[in-house]
Structure formats: structure tokens, C-alpha cells
Design an enzyme around this catalytic site. Structure first.
Site, short mmCIF file in Angstrom:
data_model
loop_
_atom_site.label_atom_id
_atom_site.label_comp_id
_atom_site.label_asym_id
_atom_site.label_seq_id
_atom_site.Cartn_x
_atom_site.Cartn_y
_atom_site.Cartn_z
N ARG A 95 15.79 -15.16 -9.89
CA ARG A 95 15.77 -13.76 -9.48
C ARG A 95 16.34 -12.91 -10.62
NH1 ARG A 95 20.13 -10.46 -6.28
NH2 ARG A 95 18.98 -8.51 -6.09
N HIS A 97 17.82 -2.64 -9.71
CA HIS A 97 19.19 -3.15 -9.66
C HIS A 97 20.06 -2.14 -10.42
CE1 HIS A 97 21.55 -7.07 -8.89
NE2 HIS A 97 22.44 -6.17 -9.23
N GLU A 113 21.11 -3.92 -3.03
CA GLU A 113 22.34 -3.31 -2.50
C GLU A 113 22.32 -1.78 -2.57
OE1 GLU A 113 25.89 -5.03 -4.13
OE2 GLU A 113 25.30 -7.07 -3.65
N ASN A 127 23.04 -10.36 0.06
CA ASN A 127 24.05 -10.73 -0.92
C ASN A 127 25.38 -10.81 -0.19
OD1 ASN A 127 22.06 -10.45 -2.82
ND2 ASN A 127 22.93 -8.64 -3.81
N TYR A 172 29.57 -12.13 -0.40
CA TYR A 172 30.71 -12.64 -1.18
C TYR A 172 31.93 -12.98 -0.32
CZ TYR A 172 27.94 -11.67 -5.27
OH TYR A 172 26.93 -11.70 -6.19
N GLU A 201 22.27 -13.48 -3.38
CA GLU A 201 23.46 -13.60 -4.25
C GLU A 201 24.60 -14.19 -3.45
OE1 GLU A 201 24.89 -10.03 -6.23
OE2 GLU A 201 22.86 -9.43 -6.75
C1 FCB Z 1 26.81 -7.50 -6.47
C2 FCB Z 1 25.80 -7.05 -7.48
C3 FCB Z 1 25.67 -7.95 -8.67
C4 FCB Z 1 27.02 -8.49 -9.11
C5 FCB Z 1 27.78 -9.07 -7.95
C6 FCB Z 1 29.12 -9.66 -8.32
O1 FCB Z 1 27.28 -6.40 -5.76
O2 FCB Z 1 24.53 -6.94 -6.88
O3 FCB Z 1 25.01 -7.24 -9.68
O4 FCB Z 1 27.71 -7.52 -9.78
O5 FCB Z 1 27.97 -8.11 -6.98
#
Ligand code: FCB
Length: 465
Positions: free
Chosen positions: A80, A124, A169, A296, A298, A366
Site C-alpha cells: 500500500r 495521503h 484518515e 488504521n 494503533y 495500518e
Molecule cells: C497514521 C498515518 C500514517 C502514519 C501513522 C503512524 O495516522 O496515516 O501516515 O503517520 O499514523
């Protein structure tokens, strides 16, 4: 290193790695590329840690063959990456730039020659500066410009690309870009952030129509959805969690997946939600069917009720919805200060399918962690914490898939260390280490672990015929 167990997925499950144009390419003034809002923002003193810019970044523009070789060794099914709008259509208007699109043409062919499926993100965050000068995402016209640019890319590459992601995002583009100014273009304006959010959604919908017309294979969008837990059973915390969810998720997912604006938007924004930028028919454009939803993810959040910073609702920003993120000192935190709570990944998937029973298949586009990586005396990067992060997140995902959730793939963020936006080069998310002095790439232990995962996945495919 001790190697955590490898999670298992159905044979068709896609394993990949992700990057983004401004974070890796460099070559910002080559072959006709014009500045994006990130070129301008990173040159503005005080905006990016260490005054870093994407001028060189990972020099991927010149080293893409080496990077594709790393992907091939990694054994991924898909890569990607994003196309840079100011490279493809300098200034955001006018004809396609042949030299700019030629770069992506070469990259796509290089990937295909190694059996790797390209997955393209069209936006992006690198908006052409000229479009920002004309108002950026505050303007409805930018949505039309985006659709036009998307058509240029799909016309050039559509025959060879597996998956299209319109926006990455949009929450960050709208709210970090126009409400609190942490990201380019750095505007701290409140209300226009909600207009920007709407115009991003509209741009997505208009681009979907163009992609469909051009015969694109799979079309979707990537959202950074929050997984929200209220801090307590109290009515106040429950309402706060709903406002946080509205601000972060529902503002996108309700129009995209349910054809409506969130019922909770008045409670969340009050007088800010005047809606004057909305027009009849917009919801139909935005809600056009998509083939997949990219998420995405985290870390999950715990949300409590909190007083607004401004007593007068008219003064509040689009970010201030009267909530507070509860700290979780019992958890390990990455160098970004993000708590490590891997079951959150499975939960965000479960929450999404529970809220939207007709949600299309999900790809995790992500997931990853920033760690304090160093190249050791043995020339290796022993990033055990990242290995554990990936193993535990993937285990949580595999469990959800085993329960029946229609998740089709997972892309690790990121293939390599890169320009981490406002954090510059201080935060390393790569499974490949990059030495910014000499551009040397060193695969980390996490790369080796992921390599074992892709090998196991391939072996299970062969075994299952
Ligand atoms: C996301 C972004 C990516 C990267 C990660 C850590 O928000 O999409 O570009 O910076 O965080």
C-alpha cells in the site's frame, strides 16, 4: 530473540506493508512536482520536530527498486503506497504531468514483476499548495478537483492495481489540519474543520464514481477509527464516550455506511453543526457502495466526561467535545506515548460490524508501533517490543476472523522508518531501519518475524490447495 507464535489466517487473507508518498519519496522538486501543504508546513518554523522536511525523506523516488526488493524478500502479497497529487497534477489543476505519473507507472510494474499487488491511496495528505491557497478543503470545489485527479491516476494505472483507497484518515486532514493546526495546513479555525470534513467525504464519493466509471477493481476508503470505552457507567461518561465516538468515527462512518449524518452531532457540536455546507444529494454521493473499508488502528481509548475549554459554545473548536482521554499508566507506552493494548484491534473490528451490519469487508490498512530502535554492534536492530506488538495485535485480529469477522487483510505500518509528520524523523515506525545519513536500509527483527508470517501464510495456502 524469543519468537512469538505466528497467528493463522484464512488462505485468501492478504498480508502487506504500507507507506505514504510525502513520508518516503523525497525528490520534492523533481520532474515537475510542485509543493504540497506539507512542504509549506514543514518549512514553517516550529511546526515539525527538528525542523525536518520531506525534501529527501527515504529517497524512495530514486531507490524504489531497492525498496520493492525488500518487499519481495518480506514475502508480502500487497504493498500500500500513495500517489502524490502535486506530482501527478502539479498545482492541483490542469493536465496530468507525464513525468510524475511515469514514476508510479514504473513502481507498479516493478511490484507486479515481483508478484506484489499494488494498493493505491489517492490522498495521503499532500494537497497541492495552490489548492490550499484557494481555500483547501474548506472549499467544495476541492472535492471536484480531487475526483478529477483520481481519474487521472486510475486512467493511467487502473488496469494493474488491485485496490484503491480514496482518502487516508480524513479525520486528520479535517481536524488536525483545520481545527487544531497540528498538521498541514496548520489552521486553527473551529467551524471550517466540519466543512472540510464534509468536503473530504464529498471528494471521496465523487472519486468513487470516477473510479467505477474507469473500471477500478476494488474501491474503498481508509479511516482511523477509535475504539472507545467509557471511563465508567455514569451517564456523564457514557454521553462523553458517544461524543468522542461521533467526533472521531460517526462523522465519517454514518454518511459512508448508513447514508445519514450522526444523530448525536447536535449533542457533540451544538451550534457548530450548522450544516450550511451540506447540499441535497450529497449523502447519496458520499454513501455510494464501496467494496471494502480500510481501518488504521494503533491504540484504543478510554473516555471520560470533561468540562469544555470554552464556556461559550460558539467559541468552542470542532475538537472540543467535552471529553478527556483517561491515562493508563499500567500499560507499556510506545515512543509516541501511545498505550499498548492489542485486544483493541479485534474490538474495533467487532464494534464496526456490530454498528453497521452491512459494512463491507474490512482491511486493516495500518497498524504498528514506534520504538526506540538502534542498530546494535552486531549490525542488527533488535526490536523485540515491536515484534510483540505485531504478534499480539495480529493475534487479536486472527481471533476476530476466526469468529467470522470478514477481514480480508492486514498491512503493517510501515515498511520502513520515514518522515512521521509533525514528529519529523524522531519516531521510527519501520520494520526496516533507515539511516538518514547514508540511506542504508537494515531489516529489523520485526521484518524477520513478518517474513516468517508471510511464509507460513503461503505454506498454508499451498497445503489447502
Ligand atoms: C497514521 C498515518 C500514517 C502514519 C501513522 C503512524 O495516522 O496515516 O501516515 O503517520 O499514523
Amino acid at each position: 530473540m524469543t519468537t512469538p507464535a505466528l497467528p493463522t489466517f484464512p488462505p485468501g487473507f492478504v498480508l502487506g506493508a504500507a507507506t505514504a508518498s510525502y513520508q518516503i519519496e523525497g525528490a520534492v522538486a523533481e520532474d515537475g512536482r510542485t509543493p504540497s501543504i506539507w512542504d509549506t508546513f514543514s518549512r514553517t518554523p516550529g511546526k515539525v520536530a527538528g525542523g525536518a522536511t520531506g525534501d529527501v525523506a527515504c529517497d524512495h523516488y530514486h531507490r524504489y527498486r531497492e525498496d520493492v526488493a525488500l518487499l519481495a524478500d518480506l514475502g508480502v502479497d500487497s504493498y500500500r503506497f500513495s500517489t502524490a497529487w502535486p506530482r501527478v497534477q502539479p498545482g492541483g489543476r490542469g493536465p496530468v504531468n507525464p513525468a510524475g505519473i511515469a514514476f508510479y507507472d514504473r513502481l507498479v510494474d516493478e511490484l507486479l514483476s515481483k508478484g506484489i499487488d499494488p494498493s493505491i491511496t489517492l490522498y495521503h495528505w499532500d494537497l497541492p499548495q495552490e489548492l490550499e491557497d484557494a481555500g483547501g478543503w474548506r472549499n467544495r470545489d476541492t472535492a471536484h478537483r480531487f475526483a478529477e485527479y483520481s481519474r487521472m491516476v486510475v486512467d493511467a494505472l487502473g488496469d494493474r492495481v488491485a485496490r484503491w483507497i480514496t482518502l487516508n484518515e480524513p479525520w486528520c486532514s479535517a481536524f488536525l489540519g483545520y481545527a487544531n493546526g497540528h498538521h498541514a495546513p496548520g489552521a486553527q479555525e473551529g467551524t471550517p474543520a466540519l466543512a472540510a470534513a464534509h468536503h473530504l467525504l464529498l471528494g471521496h464519493g465523487l472519486a468513487v464514481a470516477q473510479l467505477r466509471e474507469a473500471g477500478a477493481r476494488e474501491v474503498g476508503i481508509t479511516l482511523n477509527l477509535d475504539q472507545v470505552t467509557p471511563a465508567s457507567d455514569s451517564e456523564a461518561d457514557q454521553r462523553a464516550a458517544l461524543r468522542a465516538l461521533t467526533q472521531h468515527n460517526l462523522v465519517w462512518t454514518d454518511p459512508l455506511l448508513a447514508g445519514r449524518y450522526p444523530d448525536s452531532e447536535q449533542e457533540t457540536w451544538g451550534p457548530l453543526a450548522d450544516g450550511s455546507y451540506r447540499r441535497d444529494g450529497d449523502l447519496e454521493v458520499i454513501g455510494a457502495p464501496i467494496d471494502f473499508l480500510g481501518i488504521n488502528f494503533y491504540f484504543p481509548v478510554v473516555i471520560a466526561d470533561a468540562p469544555h475549554a470554552e464556556a461559550d459554545p460558539a467559541e468552542r473548536t470542532a475538537m472540543d467535545v467535552g471529553t478527556r482521554q483517561v491515562e493508563r499508566p499500567e500499560l507499556r507506552h510506545t515512543t509516541m506515548g501511545w498505550p499498548v493494548d492489542p485486544p483493541g484491534l479485534g474490538r474495533v473490528v467487532a464494534d464496526t460490524f456490530a454498528r453497521y451490519p452491512d459494512c463491507p469487508p474490512i482491511y486493516i490498512t495500518e497498524n504498528g508501533s514506534a520504538e526506540a530502535d538502534v542498530v546494535d554492534a552486531d549490525g542488527q536492530v533488535h526490536d523485540g517490543d515491536r515484534v510483540d506488538f505485531l504478534a499480539e495485535n495480529l493475534a487479536s485480529l486472527a481471533e476476530e476472523v476466526a469468529k467470522g469477522a470478514d477481514v480480508r487483510g492486514y498491512y503493517v505500518w510501515s515498511l520502513m522508518d520515514n518522515f512521521e509528520w509533525a514528529f519529523g524523523y524522531d519516531q521510527r515506525f519501520g520494520i526496516v531501519h533507515v539511516d538518514y545519513e547514508d540511506q542504508k536500509r537494515t531489516p529489523k527483527d520485526s521484518y524477520r518475524w513478518f517474513q516468517q508470517l508471510t511464509a507460513a501464510q503461503r505454506a498454508s495456502r499451498t497445503a489447502q490447495g
